[in-house]
Design a protein around this motif. Structure first.
Motif: not given
Ligand code: F6P
Length: 552
Positions: A453-482
């Motif tokens: 993306e054209g980031t200068p070398d010195w800035l690269v480490p700061h802009r790296v995202f290692e990733g591998n960070r886990p998550s669950s995603t819970l999706l529902l239709a609508e926030l009903t009482p049920e």
């Protein structure tokens, strides 16, 4: 809380760390710790779909977890070897699985349908549950319609729930979550803190003639609640000026009729529940009275139906297709093998703003234990710290640490397909953020990407995202009482699953006792005429003295 001298009978499992599945997981972890989600997804194009489970209207995507089929197989084996099936059946059948308090654990009976049979001590408890629900419904309708009048004949416009812990967090969370369904011409407030500011601010603009207090306390002895209830009584009587007014402005929710009567509330205005309902599992008992007044009996019953649907799923679905079991096992995987200290719960739904606070009691009071059922000190980690805030607010404060900090923080993202408040493209923007955060956490951004993306070398480490960070995603239709009922029951049973694996009592809370005892002693030492604070350590003594000098 009293405890009898005889230890309860129980079958003691083999220690957790000796179970073959545990040992296999330890070995397996070594092969997993450096595997990246990028690789897991690259080598299995179907992973996203394969590791998604739809059940009870909840879409649970667990593909962004650091697991393979082998991990899941071993975790499921761990559940089997831990006797999860038998313990689950024992809970649903009313066995006294809360062994330190010798109590059954039957919050699932609170949402059982009328025709169900659940026997405790030779008695079917379901008819009593429905009798209380019917009384609550009758009372709620009278308040909502204006038929229940205050002492001076005015209708009730304000309802204040006074309670703490499970007698507060459930009601306030449910009220906020279901606010869309609530009576907008009435005011609902929740007073919990013994800090007088809580009471003062909750009542400063209210008219006592139009205010109903719901005093919610399982024991009716809790210091904070009793202090606030007493203050409420004084506040009400200042305007109403007649003891007889109490019957019109105070109702109680409790298991302790004697204390309710002593306080001066007519037991005809008391809604009961039972010792087999734990405080943090009580929002669908009579403790939900303020919720019911707010949203009406019909919506409250819809919420109970949601709870029940998840109960049935937990009880009957095979473990590999069981939402709470999978969620619980993943929590164990990170807490015990990856050393994760916390779990972030991130609802992308403003109405769920108190959900993380509610979950803190549910999860941490349940599984914050350091000894097994047999009283042995555990040699593994138990309940992690749960915390969170609604998205997208958290993104602009603490997500930095989740993305680029040094700690591993598994996240639960919660979102809904439809909003209850459609406004322009707000909802698409909100959901885009849910999906983006999960993707960014899992896959990150490499140094090559950043450089390209054209980031200068010195800035690269700061802009790296290692990733591998886990998550669950819970999706529902609508926030009903049920949907709310399903979501809460999902976490309840996930907590249970974790507790079974860790071989702890998820239903007692001895850890709250010591502070209460010490506070009682110190209260007497704070007044100028009280005994000098001498029997404490030098730090506590100095703090007490500092306060005594300045309290005025
Ligand atoms: O202090 C912990 C606790 O016992 C919780 O478990 C409970 O939810 C809360 O206090 C309130 O107790 P009660 O409903 O008896 O006032």
């Amino acid at each position: 809380m009293s405890a009898s001298a005889t230890a309860p009978q129980m079958s003691v499992n083999e220690p957790l760390t000796q179970l073959p599945a545990w040992k296999a997981l330890e070995a397996h972890y070594e092969s997993m710790r450096n595997r990246h989600l990028r690789e897991l997804f690259r080598t299995d194009p179907e992973r996203g779909r394969r590791l998604t489970l739809e059940a009870e209207g909840i879409c649970f995507d667990y593909s962004k977890h650091r697991v393979t089929d082998e991990t899941l197989r071993l975790l499921l084996e761990l559940a089997e070897q831990s006797g999860l099936r038998a313990r689950l059946d024992a809970m649903f059948s009313g066995d006294r699985i809360n062994i330190t308090e010798k109590r059954a654990v039957l919050h699932t009976a609170l949402r059982a349908p009328r025709n169900a049979t659940i026997v405790v001590d030779g008695k079917n408890v379901v008819p009593e549950v429905h009798e209380v629900l019917d009384r609550m419904a009758g009372f709620s309708e009278r308040v909502r319609s204006g038929a229940w009048k205050g002492f001076t004949g005015k209708r009730i416009r304000n309802v204040i729930n006074v309670g703490i812990g499970g007698s507060d967090l459930g009601p306030v969370m449910a009220y906020e979550a279901l606010r869309h369904y609530s009576r907008r011409d009435m005011t609902f407030r929740f007073v919990s803190n013994v800090d007088g500011t809580d009471f003062a601010e909750a009542t400063q603009d209210l008219d006592a003639e139009e205010t109903l207090f719901v005093i919610s306390s399982k024991t009716f002895t809790t210091l904070e609640t009793m202090t606030n209830a007493q203050t409420a009584r004084e506040w009400a009587l200042k305007t109403l000026k007649d003891e007889k007014a109490i019957a019109k402005h105070f109702v109680a929710v409790s298991t302790n009729a004697t204390e309710v009567e002593k306080f001066g509330i007519d037991t005809a205005n008391m809604f009961g529940f039972w010792d087999w309902v734990g405080g943090r599992y009580s929002m669908d008992s009579a403790i939900g009275l303020s919720t019911m007044i707010a949203v009406g009996p019909e919506n409250f019953r819809r919420m109970l139906a949601g709870f029940h649907a998840m109960d049935q799923h937990f009880r009957t679905a095979p473990f590999e297709k069981n939402l709470p079991v999978l969620m619980g096992l993943l929590t164990v995987w990170y807490a015990d093998f990856f050393g994760a200290e916390t779990v972030a719960v991130l609802p992308y739904e403003q109405y769920l703003k108190r959900f993380p606070a509610y979950l803190q009691q549910l999860t941490m009071e349940s599984n914050g234990k350091h000894v097994t059922l047999g009283g042995e000190r555990v040699n593994y980690q138990t309940g992690p710290i749960f915390w969170g805030e609604p998205g997208t607010n958290g993104q602009h404060s603490f997500y930095q640490l989740i993305h680029q900090g040094t700690r591993l923080i598994p996240c639960d993202f919660i979102g809904f397909a439809k909003t209850l408040n459609p406004l322009g493209n707000h909802h698409d923007l909100l959901l885009a953020n849910v999906f983006a955060q999960g993707e960014a956490l899992a896959f990150g951004r490499t140094a090559e990407d950043v450089r390209a993306e054209g980031t200068p070398d010195w800035l690269v480490p700061h802009r790296v995202f290692e990733g591998n960070r886990p998550s669950s995603t819970l999706l529902l239709a609508e926030l009903t009482p049920e949907a709310l009922g399903k979501l809460v029951a999902l976490y309840e049973h996930s907590v249970f699953t974790q507790g079974v694996i860790w071989q702890i009592d998820s239903f007692d809370q001895w850890g709250v006792e010591l502070g209460k005892v010490l506070a009682k002693k110190i209260i007497g030492e704070l007044g100028a005429s009280g005994p000098a604070a001498g029997s404490h350590d030098s730090s506590t003594t100095a703090l007490i003295e500092w306060y005594r000098k300045r309290r005025g």
